[in-house]
Design a protein around this motif. Structure first.
Motif, PDB file in Angstrom:
ATOM      1  N   PRO A  11       0.797  -1.232   0.000  1.00  0.00           N
ATOM      2  CA  PRO A  11       0.000   0.000   0.000  1.00  0.00           C
ATOM      3  C   PRO A  11       0.826   1.277   0.000  1.00  0.00           C
ATOM      4  CG  PRO A  11       0.250  -0.757   2.228  1.00  0.00           C
ATOM      5  CD  PRO A  11       1.010  -1.745   1.371  1.00  0.00           C
ATOM      6  N   SER A  12       2.156   1.156  -0.196  1.00  0.00           N
ATOM      7  CA  SER A  12       3.018   2.338  -0.092  1.00  0.00           C
ATOM      8  C   SER A  12       2.639   3.428  -1.081  1.00  0.00           C
ATOM      9  CB  SER A  12       4.480   1.932  -0.301  1.00  0.00           C
ATOM     10  OG  SER A  12       4.930   1.114   0.750  1.00  0.00           O
ATOM     11  N   SER A  13       2.396   3.048  -2.333  1.00  0.00           N
ATOM     12  CA  SER A  13       2.082   4.054  -3.347  1.00  0.00           C
ATOM     13  C   SER A  13       0.789   4.791  -3.009  1.00  0.00           C
ATOM     14  CB  SER A  13       1.994   3.397  -4.724  1.00  0.00           C
ATOM     15  OG  SER A  13       1.142   2.256  -4.691  1.00  0.00           O
ATOM     16  N   ALA A  14      -0.241   4.043  -2.615  1.00  0.00           N
ATOM     17  CA  ALA A  14      -1.517   4.678  -2.276  1.00  0.00           C
ATOM     18  C   ALA A  14      -1.363   5.595  -1.065  1.00  0.00           C
ATOM     19  CB  ALA A  14      -2.576   3.615  -2.009  1.00  0.00           C
ATOM     20  N   HIS A  15      -0.572   5.163  -0.092  1.00  0.00           N
ATOM     21  CA  HIS A  15      -0.375   5.985   1.100  1.00  0.00           C
ATOM     22  C   HIS A  15       0.337   7.287   0.750  1.00  0.00           C
ATOM     23  CE1 HIS A  15       2.087   7.218   4.670  1.00  0.00           C
ATOM     24  NE2 HIS A  15       0.886   7.212   5.194  1.00  0.00           N
ATOM     25  N   THR A  16       1.389   7.201  -0.068  1.00  0.00           N
ATOM     26  CA  THR A  16       2.119   8.405  -0.460  1.00  0.00           C
ATOM     27  C   THR A  16       1.210   9.391  -1.183  1.00  0.00           C
ATOM     28  OG1 THR A  16       4.248   7.257  -0.617  1.00  0.00           O
ATOM     29  CG2 THR A  16       3.991   9.283  -1.912  1.00  0.00           C
ATOM     30  N   LEU A  17       0.448   8.901  -2.142  1.00  0.00           N
ATOM     31  CA  LEU A  17      -0.433   9.786  -2.907  1.00  0.00           C
ATOM     32  C   LEU A  17      -1.523  10.388  -2.025  1.00  0.00           C
ATOM     33  CD1 LEU A  17      -0.726   7.730  -6.213  1.00  0.00           C
ATOM     34  CD2 LEU A  17       0.759   9.692  -5.724  1.00  0.00           C
ATOM     35  N   SER A  18      -1.959   9.621  -1.019  1.00  0.00           N
ATOM     36  CA  SER A  18      -3.004  10.135  -0.121  1.00  0.00           C
ATOM     37  C   SER A  18      -2.500  11.305   0.717  1.00  0.00           C
ATOM     38  CB  SER A  18      -3.523   9.024   0.793  1.00  0.00           C
ATOM     39  OG  SER A  18      -2.581   8.695   1.807  1.00  0.00           O
ATOM     40  N   LEU A  19      -1.203  11.330   1.033  1.00  0.00           N
ATOM     41  CA  LEU A  19      -0.647  12.448   1.804  1.00  0.00           C
ATOM     42  C   LEU A  19      -0.760  13.745   1.021  1.00  0.00           C
ATOM     43  CD1 LEU A  19       2.592  10.794   3.272  1.00  0.00           C
ATOM     44  CD2 LEU A  19       0.359  11.068   4.379  1.00  0.00           C
ATOM     45  N   PHE A  20      -0.488  13.663  -0.290  1.00  0.00           N
ATOM     46  CA  PHE A  20      -0.615  14.853  -1.134  1.00  0.00           C
ATOM     47  C   PHE A  20      -2.086  15.212  -1.336  1.00  0.00           C
ATOM     48  CE2 PHE A  20       3.634  13.410  -2.220  1.00  0.00           C
ATOM     49  CZ  PHE A  20       4.345  14.600  -2.297  1.00  0.00           C
ATOM     50  N   GLU A  21      -2.910  14.201  -1.585  1.00  0.00           N
ATOM     51  CA  GLU A  21      -4.327  14.456  -1.828  1.00  0.00           C
ATOM     52  C   GLU A  21      -4.979  15.155  -0.643  1.00  0.00           C
ATOM     53  OE1 GLU A  21      -8.384  11.963  -3.043  1.00  0.00           O
ATOM     54  OE2 GLU A  21      -6.462  10.927  -2.791  1.00  0.00           O
ATOM     55  N   ALA A  22      -4.575  14.775   0.573  1.00  0.00           N
ATOM     56  CA  ALA A  22      -5.153  15.379   1.778  1.00  0.00           C
ATOM     57  C   ALA A  22      -4.882  16.878   1.845  1.00  0.00           C
ATOM     58  CB  ALA A  22      -4.597  14.692   3.025  1.00  0.00           C
ATOM     59  N   ARG A  23      -3.863  17.335   1.118  1.00  0.00           N
ATOM     60  CA  ARG A  23      -3.538  18.763   1.124  1.00  0.00           C
ATOM     61  C   ARG A  23      -3.883  19.425  -0.212  1.00  0.00           C
ATOM     62  NH1 ARG A  23       2.126  18.936   4.634  1.00  0.00           N
ATOM     63  NH2 ARG A  23       1.407  17.462   6.216  1.00  0.00           N
ATOM     64  N   GLY A  24      -4.658  18.707  -1.034  1.00  0.00           N
ATOM     65  CA  GLY A  24      -5.078  19.267  -2.311  1.00  0.00           C
ATOM     66  C   GLY A  24      -3.952  19.384  -3.312  1.00  0.00           C
ATOM     67  N   LEU A  25      -2.956  18.508  -3.216  1.00  0.00           N
ATOM     68  CA  LEU A  25      -1.779  18.572  -4.070  1.00  0.00           C
ATOM     69  C   LEU A  25      -1.712  17.351  -4.990  1.00  0.00           C
ATOM     70  CD1 LEU A  25       0.823  19.579  -1.330  1.00  0.00           C
ATOM     71  CD2 LEU A  25      -0.357  21.118  -2.907  1.00  0.00           C
ATOM     72  N   THR A  26      -1.063  17.505  -6.131  1.00  0.00           N
ATOM     73  CA  THR A  26      -0.820  16.387  -7.046  1.00  0.00           C
ATOM     74  C   THR A  26       0.671  16.339  -7.352  1.00  0.00           C
ATOM     75  OG1 THR A  26      -3.001  16.668  -8.071  1.00  0.00           O
ATOM     76  CG2 THR A  26      -1.357  15.375  -9.288  1.00  0.00           C
ATOM     77  N   PRO A  27       1.378  15.303  -6.899  1.00  0.00           N
ATOM     78  CA  PRO A  27       2.824  15.247  -7.120  1.00  0.00           C
ATOM     79  C   PRO A  27       3.166  14.949  -8.577  1.00  0.00           C
ATOM     80  CG  PRO A  27       2.075  13.203  -6.138  1.00  0.00           C
ATOM     81  CD  PRO A  27       0.880  14.119  -6.166  1.00  0.00           C
ATOM     82  N   ARG A  28       4.383  15.322  -8.972  1.00  0.00           N
ATOM     83  CA  ARG A  28       4.875  15.045 -10.317  1.00  0.00           C
ATOM     84  C   ARG A  28       5.781  13.812 -10.243  1.00  0.00           C
ATOM     85  NH1 ARG A  28       8.065  19.806 -12.966  1.00  0.00           N
ATOM     86  NH2 ARG A  28       9.863  18.927 -11.865  1.00  0.00           N
ATOM     87  N   ILE A  29       5.270  12.694 -10.692  1.00  0.00           N
ATOM     88  CA  ILE A  29       5.998  11.431 -10.566  1.00  0.00           C
ATOM     89  C   ILE A  29       6.958  11.286 -11.745  1.00  0.00           C
ATOM     90  CG2 ILE A  29       5.789   8.926 -10.442  1.00  0.00           C
ATOM     91  CD1 ILE A  29       2.944   9.372  -9.316  1.00  0.00           C
ATOM     92  N   ARG A  30       8.247  11.161 -11.444  1.00  0.00           N
ATOM     93  CA  ARG A  30       9.247  10.989 -12.500  1.00  0.00           C
ATOM     94  C   ARG A  30       9.536   9.522 -12.755  1.00  0.00           C
ATOM     95  NH1 ARG A  30      15.360  13.649 -12.935  1.00  0.00           N
ATOM     96  NH2 ARG A  30      15.922  12.620 -14.909  1.00  0.00           N
ATOM     97  N   HIS A  31       9.710   8.757 -11.660  1.00  0.00           N
ATOM     98  CA  HIS A  31      10.002   7.334 -11.799  1.00  0.00           C
ATOM     99  C   HIS A  31       9.166   6.560 -10.784  1.00  0.00           C
ATOM    100  CE1 HIS A  31      13.308   8.016 -14.529  1.00  0.00           C
ATOM    101  NE2 HIS A  31      13.912   8.812 -13.661  1.00  0.00           N
ATOM    102  N   ARG A  32       8.782   5.357 -11.167  1.00  0.00           N
ATOM    103  CA  ARG A  32       8.110   4.419 -10.276  1.00  0.00           C
ATOM    104  C   ARG A  32       8.981   3.182 -10.135  1.00  0.00           C
ATOM    105  NH1 ARG A  32       2.287   5.033  -9.983  1.00  0.00           N
ATOM    106  NH2 ARG A  32       1.573   6.840 -11.210  1.00  0.00           N
ATOM    107  N   THR A  33       9.118   2.687  -8.932  1.00  0.00           N
ATOM    108  CA  THR A  33       9.877   1.459  -8.718  1.00  0.00           C
ATOM    109  C   THR A  33       9.313   0.721  -7.517  1.00  0.00           C
ATOM    110  OG1 THR A  33      12.050   0.515  -8.138  1.00  0.00           O
ATOM    111  CG2 THR A  33      11.594   2.747  -7.366  1.00  0.00           C
ATOM    112  N   ALA A  34       9.320  -0.601  -7.584  1.00  0.00           N
ATOM    113  CA  ALA A  34       8.857  -1.417  -6.451  1.00  0.00           C
ATOM    114  C   ALA A  34       9.976  -1.667  -5.447  1.00  0.00           C
ATOM    115  CB  ALA A  34       8.307  -2.745  -6.962  1.00  0.00           C
TER     116      ALA A  34
END
Length: 304
Positions: A205-228
């Motif tokens: 759930p790491s990816s969902a948790h990270t994105l939720s931190l930004f969403e809670a503040r009305g922000l959308t991060p700019r994702i450059r790379h994704r890795t497991a």
């Protein structure tokens, strides 16, 4: 004399193997017999039950009938009890003997596994500890079926309703290259990094948790790379290719390649993420599994 059933534990084990594998060929390979022998065993069990327990469809594998599902549900604890009976016969009084399959979320493995494998292993040398690293979605069904005895996971998005105990909790932090100007401060606001490149740990759930931190503040991060890979995030951040949002806090202040990184608290503070030990709510765990859970609860975790 008590009634003795006509079916055997071996026949039940073969039926459970088919239920888990989904095909005769795969189940036969799992239990190391020929497909024809397994088919004959299923036919005999159907005859003894007086009703078909499986349905076989060409190119669609094997599925359970309602009667078959009922038998498999009740066969699992019988088979587990029979295994424990044989294990108990090999143990000295008070000695823990037998296997424990430990599931562990990959990023928790460096924190959780060393004391278990070393300290618990030394205290109970006849307990065989088997490790299975898996994300939360990969654990689905494995706790309930007994395939995994106990697992160490984040408290979010755990499939099913297992028993659980909280071990420790950590808030997420921002990971920066050590020479990043933001690394000089005590904390970092998400607003200060949102326009930068994010190296996302892309494993539930790491990816969902990270994105939720930004969403809670009305922000959308700019994702450059994704890795497991947790270490890949640290390495890319160390090279200055972006920042990361992580939970675990290794003592090593450098990436895999040796580039220094800095962990900074998020401001304003975010809720901590719980790290739990979980085990089946439907299967009564053997004494060695209960002992492992108790041992895990007794540790003063250095990351907490």
């Amino acid at each position: 004399m008590p009634d003795v059933p006509d079916f055997t534990l071996r026949q039940l084990a073969y039926l459970v193997a088919v239920a888990d594998a989904g095909t005769i060929a795969s189940a036969a390979a799992d239990v190391r017999i020929s497909p024809s022998t397994l088919s004959d065993s299923l036919a005999d069990l159907d005859r003894l039950a007086g009703t078909p327990l499986t349905v076989r469809r060409r190119a669609h594998g094997v599925s359970l009938t309602s009667a078959g599902a009922y038998v498999v549900e009740h066969a699992r604890p019988l088979l587990a009890a029979s295994r424990e009976l044989m294990i108990g016969l090999r143990a000295e009084p008070g000695e823990l003997v037998g296997p424990i399959t430990i599931g562990c979320y990959p990023t928790l493995a460096p924190t959780v596994l060393p004391p278990l494998l070393h300290d618990f292993g030394e205290a109970h040398p006849r307990v065989d500890l088997h490790i299975r690293e898996a994300t939360h979605d990969q654990l689905e069904g494995r706790i309930e079926s007994g395939e995994v005895d106990v697992a160490f996971v984040y408290d979010t998005l755990v499939p099913g309703h297992p028993r659980r105990e909280r071990l420790f909790a950590l808030p997420a932090h921002v990971l920066l290259a050590a020479d990043d100007p933001l690394a000089q401060g005590e904390s970092v606001r998400l607003e200060d990094v949102v326009s930068r490149d994010l190296i996302l740990l892309d494993a539930p759930p790491s990816s969902a948790h990270t994105l939720s931190l930004f969403e809670a503040r009305g922000l959308t991060p700019r994702i450059r790379h994704r890795t497991a890979s947790y270490e890949a995030v640290r390495t890319l951040v160390g090279r200055g290719l972006g920042y990361g949002i992580l939970v675990q806090r290794p003592a090593n202040p450098a990436s895999y390649e040796g580039y220094p990184v800095a962990m900074k608290e998020i401001s304003p503070p975010v809720d901590p993420v719980g790290i739990d030990v979980i085990w089946s709510a439907t299967i009564d765990p053997p004494e060695r599994v209960r002992a492992l859970v108790s041992f895990a609860r007794s540790i003063r975790w250095t990351s907490s």
